[in-house]
Design a protein around this motif. Structure first.
Motif, short mmCIF file in Angstrom:
data_model
loop_
_atom_site.label_atom_id
_atom_site.label_comp_id
_atom_site.label_asym_id
_atom_site.label_seq_id
_atom_site.Cartn_x
_atom_site.Cartn_y
_atom_site.Cartn_z
N GLU A 1 0.83 -1.21 0.00
CA GLU A 1 0.00 0.00 0.00
C GLU A 1 0.86 1.26 0.00
O GLU A 1 0.54 2.23 -0.68
CB GLU A 1 -0.95 0.00 1.19
CG GLU A 1 -2.10 -0.97 1.01
CD GLU A 1 -3.05 -1.02 2.19
OE1 GLU A 1 -2.90 -0.20 3.13
OE2 GLU A 1 -3.93 -1.89 2.18
N GLN A 2 1.96 1.25 0.74
CA GLN A 2 2.87 2.40 0.74
C GLN A 2 3.47 2.60 -0.65
O GLN A 2 3.60 3.74 -1.12
CB GLN A 2 3.98 2.21 1.78
CG GLN A 2 3.49 2.36 3.19
CD GLN A 2 4.56 2.01 4.23
OE1 GLN A 2 5.60 1.43 3.91
NE2 GLN A 2 4.29 2.35 5.48
N ARG A 3 3.82 1.52 -1.31
CA ARG A 3 4.35 1.63 -2.67
C ARG A 3 3.28 2.23 -3.60
O ARG A 3 3.56 3.08 -4.41
CB ARG A 3 4.77 0.26 -3.19
CG ARG A 3 6.05 -0.27 -2.59
CD ARG A 3 6.36 -1.69 -3.07
NE ARG A 3 7.63 -2.15 -2.58
CZ ARG A 3 8.80 -1.93 -3.17
NH1 ARG A 3 8.85 -1.27 -4.31
NH2 ARG A 3 9.92 -2.39 -2.65
N ALA A 4 2.05 1.76 -3.45
CA ALA A 4 0.95 2.24 -4.31
C ALA A 4 0.68 3.73 -4.10
O ALA A 4 0.30 4.43 -5.04
CB ALA A 4 -0.32 1.42 -4.04
N ILE B 1 -4.63 0.93 -6.54
CA ILE B 1 -3.78 2.13 -6.43
C ILE B 1 -4.62 3.34 -6.02
O ILE B 1 -4.23 4.09 -5.12
CB ILE B 1 -3.03 2.38 -7.75
CG1 ILE B 1 -1.99 1.27 -7.99
CG2 ILE B 1 -2.35 3.76 -7.73
CD1 ILE B 1 -1.36 1.28 -9.37
N ILE B 2 -5.76 3.52 -6.66
CA ILE B 2 -6.63 4.66 -6.34
C ILE B 2 -7.07 4.61 -4.88
O ILE B 2 -7.05 5.63 -4.18
CB ILE B 2 -7.84 4.70 -7.29
CG1 ILE B 2 -7.38 5.00 -8.72
CG2 ILE B 2 -8.87 5.73 -6.83
CD1 ILE B 2 -8.43 4.75 -9.79
N LYS B 3 -7.45 3.45 -4.40
CA LYS B 3 -7.86 3.31 -3.00
C LYS B 3 -6.69 3.55 -2.05
O LYS B 3 -6.84 4.22 -1.02
CB LYS B 3 -8.48 1.93 -2.77
CG LYS B 3 -9.85 1.80 -3.40
CD LYS B 3 -10.40 0.38 -3.28
CE LYS B 3 -11.75 0.27 -3.99
NZ LYS B 3 -12.28 -1.11 -3.95
N ALA B 4 -5.52 3.01 -2.37
CA ALA B 4 -4.35 3.19 -1.51
C ALA B 4 -3.98 4.67 -1.41
O ALA B 4 -3.49 5.12 -0.37
CB ALA B 4 -3.16 2.38 -2.05
N GLN B 5 -4.23 5.42 -2.47
CA GLN B 5 -3.92 6.85 -2.47
C GLN B 5 -5.03 7.69 -1.85
O GLN B 5 -4.94 8.92 -1.82
CB GLN B 5 -3.62 7.32 -3.90
CG GLN B 5 -2.35 6.72 -4.44
CD GLN B 5 -1.97 7.25 -5.82
OE1 GLN B 5 -2.68 8.03 -6.44
NE2 GLN B 5 -0.82 6.81 -6.31
N ALA C 1 10.28 4.58 -8.08
CA ALA C 1 9.29 4.48 -7.01
C ALA C 1 7.93 5.05 -7.42
O ALA C 1 6.91 4.68 -6.84
CB ALA C 1 9.79 5.19 -5.76
N ALA C 2 7.89 5.92 -8.42
CA ALA C 2 6.63 6.55 -8.85
C ALA C 2 5.98 5.81 -10.02
O ALA C 2 4.97 6.27 -10.54
CB ALA C 2 6.90 8.01 -9.24
#
Length: 185
Positions: free
Chosen positions: A12-15, A169-173, A114-115
């Motif tokens: 999740e941190q990566r996302a 990804i959208i949820k993690a952000q 990382a991005a």
């Protein structure tokens, strides 16, 4: 989505850091099947099947400010048409060295590893998967590919795997509410 509970926080941190999502085409954005049809002029036309849910996921990613692109070894007009229809920023076809192409894309996009997220399904994707900040694979990816990925979707390539990645990804952000707000009564 297959993520070990022990690694869920790290994934999740990566996302959360992702700005650009790149993906292979055959086996990821399609189910890998290629239909070759003869035309009346004797030429062969290539036809690929794309999943509508994957397209919706890509449009959701754009809506929250994420960038998307394709990195594929094959060259196909079907791919160009689909990428343009979805307003994808990057279309890199005919790449025989995906890592070199990835590095060029990274420089052009002015991003660090990382991005960048990358979704691949087969051996030619390994070098990029090992480099990307978030490495993902569809459920039917080769076992060796799944082993190097941070996450493996429950859905197969060409059957919603890309949508699953986009939603994650959208949820993690923390941007999922931006998507859902449009659909509330």
């Amino acid at each position: 989505m297959a993520i070990s509970p022990k690694l869920a926080t790290e994934v999740e941190q990566r996302a959360r850091r992702i700005e650009l999502i790149l993906m292979d085409v055959d086996g990821v954005l399609t189910d890998g099947r290629i239909l070759l049809l003869p035309s009346r002029d004797g030429r062969i036309r290539e036809v690929k099947m794309f999943d509508v849910q994957d397209g919706v996921g890509i449009s959701f990613a754009h809506r929250v400010g994420l960038r998307t692109g394709l990195l594929t070894g094959r060259t196909s007009m079907s791919v160009v048409a689909r990428a343009k229809e979805l307003r994808m920023e990057i279309i890199e076809q005919g790449s025989h060295n995906k890592l070199d192409s990835y590095e060029k894309i990274k420089v052009m996009a002015r991003l660090e590893d990382a991005a960048i997220a990358y979704m691949g399904d087969d051996y030619q994707d390994l070098p990029v998967l090992r480099r990307a900040g978030l490495a993902a694979a569809p459920a039917n990816a080769q076992p060796e590919i799944q082993q190097v990925c941070h996450l493996v979707t429950q859905r197969e390539g060409g059957r919603g795997a890309v949508r699953e990645l986009m939603d994650f990804i959208i949820k993690a952000q923390g941007k999922w509410e931006q998507i859902m707000a449009r659909y509330r009564a």
